[in-house]
Design a protein around this motif. Structure first.
Motif, mmCIF file in Angstrom:
data_model
loop_
_atom_site.group_PDB
_atom_site.id
_atom_site.type_symbol
_atom_site.label_atom_id
_atom_site.label_comp_id
_atom_site.label_asym_id
_atom_site.label_seq_id
_atom_site.Cartn_x
_atom_site.Cartn_y
_atom_site.Cartn_z
ATOM 1 N N GLY A 13 46.754 40.887 47.691
ATOM 2 C CA GLY A 13 46.509 41.517 46.617
ATOM 3 C C GLY A 13 47.013 40.707 45.359
ATOM 4 O O GLY A 13 46.397 40.814 44.414
ATOM 5 N N HIS A 14 48.512 40.733 45.407
ATOM 6 C CA HIS A 14 49.110 39.855 44.198
ATOM 7 C C HIS A 14 48.492 38.395 43.952
ATOM 8 O O HIS A 14 48.088 38.169 42.555
ATOM 9 N N LEU A 15 48.173 37.675 44.970
ATOM 10 C CA LEU A 15 47.687 36.537 44.657
ATOM 11 C C LEU A 15 46.196 36.291 44.295
ATOM 12 O O LEU A 15 45.811 35.794 43.258
ATOM 13 N N LEU A 16 45.533 37.390 44.746
ATOM 14 C CA LEU A 16 44.053 37.549 44.202
ATOM 15 C C LEU A 16 44.064 38.099 42.814
ATOM 16 O O LEU A 16 43.093 37.678 42.247
ATOM 17 N N ARG A 17 44.771 38.816 42.453
ATOM 18 C CA ARG A 17 44.765 39.435 41.173
ATOM 19 C C ARG A 17 44.953 38.406 40.012
ATOM 20 O O ARG A 17 44.556 38.313 38.831
ATOM 21 N N GLN A 18 46.040 37.383 40.425
ATOM 22 C CA GLN A 18 46.166 36.249 39.374
ATOM 23 C C GLN A 18 45.229 35.182 39.558
ATOM 24 O O GLN A 18 45.426 34.266 38.736
ATOM 25 N N ALA A 19 44.590 35.025 40.603
ATOM 26 C CA ALA A 19 43.582 33.856 41.003
ATOM 27 C C ALA A 19 42.817 33.702 39.762
ATOM 28 O O ALA A 19 42.078 34.914 39.213
ATOM 29 N N ALA A 20 42.631 32.511 39.127
ATOM 30 C CA ALA A 20 41.763 32.339 37.723
ATOM 31 C C ALA A 20 40.065 32.323 38.599
ATOM 32 O O ALA A 20 39.341 32.921 37.536
ATOM 33 N N GLU A 21 39.986 31.955 39.744
ATOM 34 C CA GLU A 21 38.360 31.860 40.112
ATOM 35 C C GLU A 21 38.523 32.659 41.471
ATOM 36 O O GLU A 21 39.268 32.427 42.163
ATOM 37 N N PRO A 22 37.204 33.012 41.832
ATOM 38 C CA PRO A 22 37.146 33.435 43.298
ATOM 39 C C PRO A 22 37.698 32.226 44.433
ATOM 40 O O PRO A 22 37.240 31.390 44.251
#
Length: 388
Positions: free
Chosen positions: A175-184
């Motif tokens: 969840g932490h990584l997906l929230r900060q990912a710039a693109e899908p």
């Protein structure tokens, strides 16, 4: 032309090599496919003259490595970079993987090729990591991939598997990584047959419970998940999983045992592809997908079904050593001048295993220059003491 190939029982059998390649090996078209998104996970070419050791830093022949990526792009395939096919965690260290990502992404921009790159935590040792360490390692690698301009593939982490206490820890980290990912991103579920250290991933050895956690991660951030890559070698489980995905989230098959039927799909959907076997099958796989683009599912299966025997041979247990067969076939096909791998992994498969891979690949017409492949196979046999 007769070669004598060793079998698993220790006896030699006569083999007559095929003399002509498939016509599709000569055809090149960099245009994108219309019906499926297809990535080939690509191997790296070692520097055979480097004075290194199996546990030393990886030494890569950058020119040959990038030339192989251009080969895949020339047939319209995407490249999945710095994945397990490139020996991540089995010879390719993180500093070299980071350089590979930067160089391949730059080459993709120059040639117009599609690229997605692996984001992991292999700069850590599993026993030393905390959850905070795991997050930080993922963030470091995610930054490298995003700065290169490539799409990110969040790979399964040995460190997370060793550190997580249960499903909640996976939900927190992803969840932490997906929230900060710039693109899908693409989420990667790699089964323990590919890496025993990933047993119990997603917080449970019960695959039904693990699947529920995996889907919970996706459901919480569907706008940040382009798709999932599933490498469990279980066709029905992949079908069941893809039917439960949120709308717009793709399933990329990583099933090197059952890929034709999964890509072809059924009345309820299909899988896209992100496959290690599409490294040696690149031109043939591309031709098959172009046939599928016309709506000819039977023609697609007619081209790809005969390749499954080779794939199942290369990926047979212990599955993680499939990379040896992949690089061996690249050498026979003329994509590199030697059969050497980072970490000395060329020794991971037996001569009978390699001989059968040569026989199966030759029968499929996968070698652009069958005479070169025969000469190289003959030299390898002589090295092992087979002199007739």
């Amino acid at each position: 032309m007769t070669l004598h190939l060793p079998g698993a029982d220790g006896t030699l059998r006569a083999y007559e090599p095929r003399t002509e390649p498939l016509p599709t090996l000569r055809a090149t078209s960099g245009s994108a496919f219309s019906s499926r998104t297809v990535f080939s996970a690509a191997h790296v070419v070692a520097d055979p003259y480097a004075d290194t050791t199996p546990d030393g830093p990886a030494a890569v022949d950058w020119d040959a490595t990038l030339a192989f990526r251009r080969h895949l792009w020339s047939h319209g395939l995407g490249v999945a970079e710095a994945m397990d096919t490139a020996q991540r965690g089995m010879g390719l260290d993180w500093p070299t993987a980071a350089e590979l990502i930067r160089r391949s992404a730059a080459e993709a921009r120059a040639t117009g090729g599609r690229i997605a790159c692996g984001v992991g935590t292999d700069q850590l040792t599993a026993t030393a990591a905390t959850l905070a360490d795991v997050r930080s390692a993922y963030e470091e690698q995610l930054a490298v991939v995003e700065e290169s301009g490539a799409q990110a593939i969040l790979m399964a982490s040995r460190a997370l598997a060793a550190t997580a206490k249960g499903p909640d820890d996976y939900l927190e980290v992803y969840g932490h990584l997906l929230r900060q990912a710039a693109e899908p991103v693409i989420l990667h579920w790699l089964g323990p047959m590919f890496d025993p250290a990933l047993e119990g991933y997603w917080g449970s050895s019960d695959l039904d419970a693990a699947t529920d956690t995996f889907l919970e991660v996706i459901a919480a951030h569907p706008d940040k998940v382009d798709g999932i890559k599933v490498s469990l070698l279980d066709a029905q489980r992949e079908i069941d999983l893809r039917r439960r995905l949120p709308r717009g989230v793709r399933c990329y098959t990583g099933d090197d045992f059952n890929y034709p039927e999964l890509i072809a799909g059924d009345e309820q959907g299909f899988s896209h592809a992100l496959l290690g076997i599409f490294d040696p099958l690149g031109p043939l796989a591309a031709e098959a997908v172009r046939v599928l683009d016309t709506g000819d599912t039977d023609g697609f299966r007619a081209l790809l079904d005969p390749t499954v025997e080779l794939s199942r041979h290369l990926f047979r247990a212990p599955t993680r050593y499939y990379k040896t067969g992949v690089v061996f076939l690249a050498w026979l096909a003329g994509h590199q001048s030697h059969f050497t791998m980072v970490g000395g992994l060329q020794s991971a498969r037996s001569l009978p295993h390699l001989a059968r891979a040569y026989e199966l690949a030759g029968g499929l017409g996968l070698f652009p220059d069958p005479k070169l492949a025969e000469e190289r196979m003959r030299n390898l046999l002589a090295l092992y003491g087979v002199n007739r």
